[in-house]
Design an enzyme around this catalytic site. Structure first.
Site, PDB file in Angstrom:
ATOM      1  N   TRP A 160      46.781  27.515  47.297  1.00 33.56           N
ATOM      2  CA  TRP A 160      46.233  25.966  47.107  1.00 33.56           C
ATOM      3  C   TRP A 160      44.969  25.929  46.324  1.00 33.56           C
ATOM      4  CZ3 TRP A 160      41.484  26.468  49.181  1.00 33.56           C
ATOM      5  CH2 TRP A 160      41.019  27.535  50.125  1.00 33.56           C
ATOM      6  N   PRO A 185      54.942  26.890  45.979  1.00 35.33           N
ATOM      7  CA  PRO A 185      53.479  26.574  45.725  1.00 35.33           C
ATOM      8  C   PRO A 185      53.166  26.499  47.274  1.00 35.33           C
ATOM      9  CG  PRO A 185      55.083  24.614  45.501  1.00 35.33           C
ATOM     10  CD  PRO A 185      55.922  25.806  45.583  1.00 35.33           C
ATOM     11  N   GLU A 260      47.450  39.182  42.225  1.00 34.86           N
ATOM     12  CA  GLU A 260      46.113  38.847  41.906  1.00 34.86           C
ATOM     13  C   GLU A 260      45.562  38.499  43.217  1.00 34.86           C
ATOM     14  OE1 GLU A 260      43.323  36.693  41.991  1.00 34.86           O
ATOM     15  OE2 GLU A 260      44.367  35.165  40.788  1.00 34.86           O
ATOM     16  N   CYS A 294      38.762  33.023  43.989  1.00 29.05           N
ATOM     17  CA  CYS A 294      38.720  34.526  44.038  1.00 29.05           C
ATOM     18  C   CYS A 294      37.595  35.199  43.093  1.00 29.05           C
ATOM     19  CB  CYS A 294      40.303  35.241  43.673  1.00 29.05           C
ATOM     20  SG  CYS A 294      41.613  34.622  44.556  1.00 29.05           S
TER      21      CYS A 294
HETATM   22  C1  SIN Z   1      41.426  32.477  41.692  1.00 36.32           C
HETATM   23  O1  SIN Z   1      40.836  32.029  42.367  1.00 36.32           O
HETATM   24  O2  SIN Z   1      42.296  33.281  41.758  1.00 36.32           O
HETATM   25  C2  SIN Z   1      41.631  31.908  39.999  1.00 36.32           C
HETATM   26  C3  SIN Z   1      40.201  31.558  39.651  1.00 36.32           C
HETATM   27  C4  SIN Z   1      40.242  31.409  38.017  1.00 36.32           C
HETATM   28  O3  SIN Z   1      41.387  31.434  37.509  1.00 36.32           O
HETATM   29  O4  SIN Z   1      39.298  31.221  37.510  1.00 36.32           O
END
Ligand code: SIN
Length: 489
Positions: A160, A185, A260, A294
């Protein structure tokens, strides 16, 4: 169709609420609510797809694979380019949908739409650059050739926090390689994905090539995606805990997998750094998307000789960040995704304070509402504290100090994660030693934002495997086939 005037779009057809399967909209028997994180108000009732819809989508993708994978790459690229153009033409509408369902400030949402679209543009061009190889054979009457072919049906589960970009980054590479794609999603942000499907259809993406299954039951849909024999590859962006489970489910049919997963990015400031630039980089890296990223900075490590100067400047910059509704002007930080997330962040902050951290700024649920958390800074943090060990995923910054370069590297690496790391220094020797010493897939050097379509995004250790974006991103969707031709003489 309900009244979606609330969204104030130029093109109301972008609001779709059913799964998109085999080129059509597929209504499920039941529905679930999608809520605005600012108000908690229901903004749409969305089809609650489950196992059946997931299976139909996989079958549609399997049927479509035959012709899509055989279509000349430059023709696939032209269709993808059209999809990119349409996304950019509808950037304003898509950004509003994204902000209303996810919460991030409109300017960030616009940035995300452009960022997501950039993967489709990049891979529309890269589609025609899949090369094979000719290898010198060991015998005179043989020739050895290597070709690359699309892996087949790709299934994806996306989060999200980036409702557009995380889908685009995977789908663009998959479609460019000649794969067909099914995605589930996150249930909190299905509307952006469905709007992307509407535009894919208008762009001429053939039926069955791009499918979106919306539904609350992540387990049921995930089971199909990870165990169906017709799915050749599974890709996921999300937490490490869920990623491990999904990898184990994929084992039953030995799928190609790319993950990821979580991060715990150190942001290291060396004594020779440009401190103002480091403060600016840390703010953007940490507070982008309210810290729900992330790759965002999780811990700041500062050389003890500049700790006070850096901390004072950083706290001053954080205190200027404006919390609010993403649709309002000047909002820097929107709501978090749920009250549960807010509670988790608050627990982490209170636990760290109890463990000896000093609360310098914030540290409370905001008066704006139960989904807002004040931008927070903690000092006197030690590596043992929960806030240094966990992926925070919220607007909280722990600051720690170090004495030597070796200590900085070892503190930075003191985590199970290995997604992104950042450091600031002007010394070329420090730059090379630290860049090589940090065990992370991506390193920002005097940069707080490193994500873009031309660079390989991905992690090491328990942050996952595979790369997204860039020329390396295509390989995850291609199989290598070796042809040995004999009897040449
Ligand atoms: C993510 O939080 O996994 C994606 C962040 C990004 O693409 O910069």
């Amino acid at each position: 169709m309900e009244n979606y005037s609330y969204f104030s779009l130029n093109d109301n057809k972008l609001i779709q609420t059913d799964s998109f399967i085999d080129g059509g909209w597929y209504e499920s028997k039941t529905h679930f609510n999608v809520n605005n994180p600012v108000t908690g108000q229901t903004i749409a009732k969305v089809s609650n797809g489950s196992k059946r819809e997931a299976e139909c989508a996989v079958q549609a993708a399997k049927r479509a694979f035959k012709s899509w994978s055989k279509m000349p790459a430059h023709e696939r690229g032209k269709i993808m380019r059209k999809w990119f153009d349409l996304i950019m033409q509808h950037q304003d509408d898509l950004s509003r949908i994204l902000t209303i369902e996810q919460g991030k400030p409109l300017a960030e949402a616009k940035g995300e739409i452009a960022y997501g679209a950039s993967f489709i543009e990049w891979f529309s061009e890269e589609a025609k650059r899949v090369y094979g190889d000719v290898i010198s054979a060991q015998s005179q009457n043989q020739r050895i050739i290597v070709i690359k072919q699309a892996v087949g049906v790709v299934a994806a589960i996306t989060p999200w926090n980036f409702p557009c970009a995380m889908i685009a980054r995977k789908a663009a590479a998959a479609l460019a390689a000649g794969c067909t794609f099914v995605v589930r999603p996150a249930e909190k942000t299905p509307l952006t994905a469905l709007a992307m499907a509407e535009l894919a259809q208008r762009a001429g993406v053939p039926k069955g090539v791009f499918n979106v299954v919306v539904g609350e039951d992540a387990n049921a849909i995930g089971q199909v995606f990870t165990t169906h024999p017709d799915v050749a590859k599974f890709t996921f962006t999300g937490s490490t805990a869920v990623g491990k489970l999904l990898i184990s489910q994929c084992a039953s049919t030995v799928k190609k997998v790319s993950m990821e997963l979580g991060g715990n990015a150190p942001f290291i400031v060396f004594k020779d750094a440009d401190i103002d630039a480091a403060v600016k980089g840390a703010i953007i890296s940490k507070y982008r998307n309210a810290g729900q990223t992330c790759v965002c900075t999780n811990r700041i490590l500062v050389d003890e000789s500049i700790l006070k100067e850096f901390t004072d400047k950083f706290v001053e910059a954080v205190s200027k960040l404006k919390l609010g509704d993403g649709l309002s002007d000047n909002t820097d930080i929107g709501p978090l995704i749920s009250t549960k997330a807010v509670q988790g962040i608050d627990d982490l902050v209170q636990a760290s304070v109890a463990q000896g951290a000093k609360l310098i700024l914030g540290g409370k649920v905001s008066q704006l509402g139960s989904q807002f958390y004040q931008p927070t800074v903690l000092t006197n943090v030690t590596p043992q504290m929960s806030v240094a060990k966990h992926e925070i995923f919220g607007p909280v910054t722990p600051i720690m100090s170090f004495k030597t370069e070796d200590e900085a590297i070892s503190l930075g690496n003191d985590t199970q994660y290995g997604l992104a790391a950042y450091f600031y220094s002007r010394d070329i020797g420090v730059i090379w030693r630290v860049a090589e010493g940090l065990d992370f897939g991506m390193i920002g050097i005097n940069e707080g934002i490193i994500s873009n379509a031309v660079a390989p995004f991905g992690g090491v250790k328990q942050s996952g495997n595979g790369r997204e974006g860039s020329k390396y991103g295509l390989d995850d969707y291609l199989e290598i086939k070796y042809l040995c031709m004999g009897d040449i003489l």
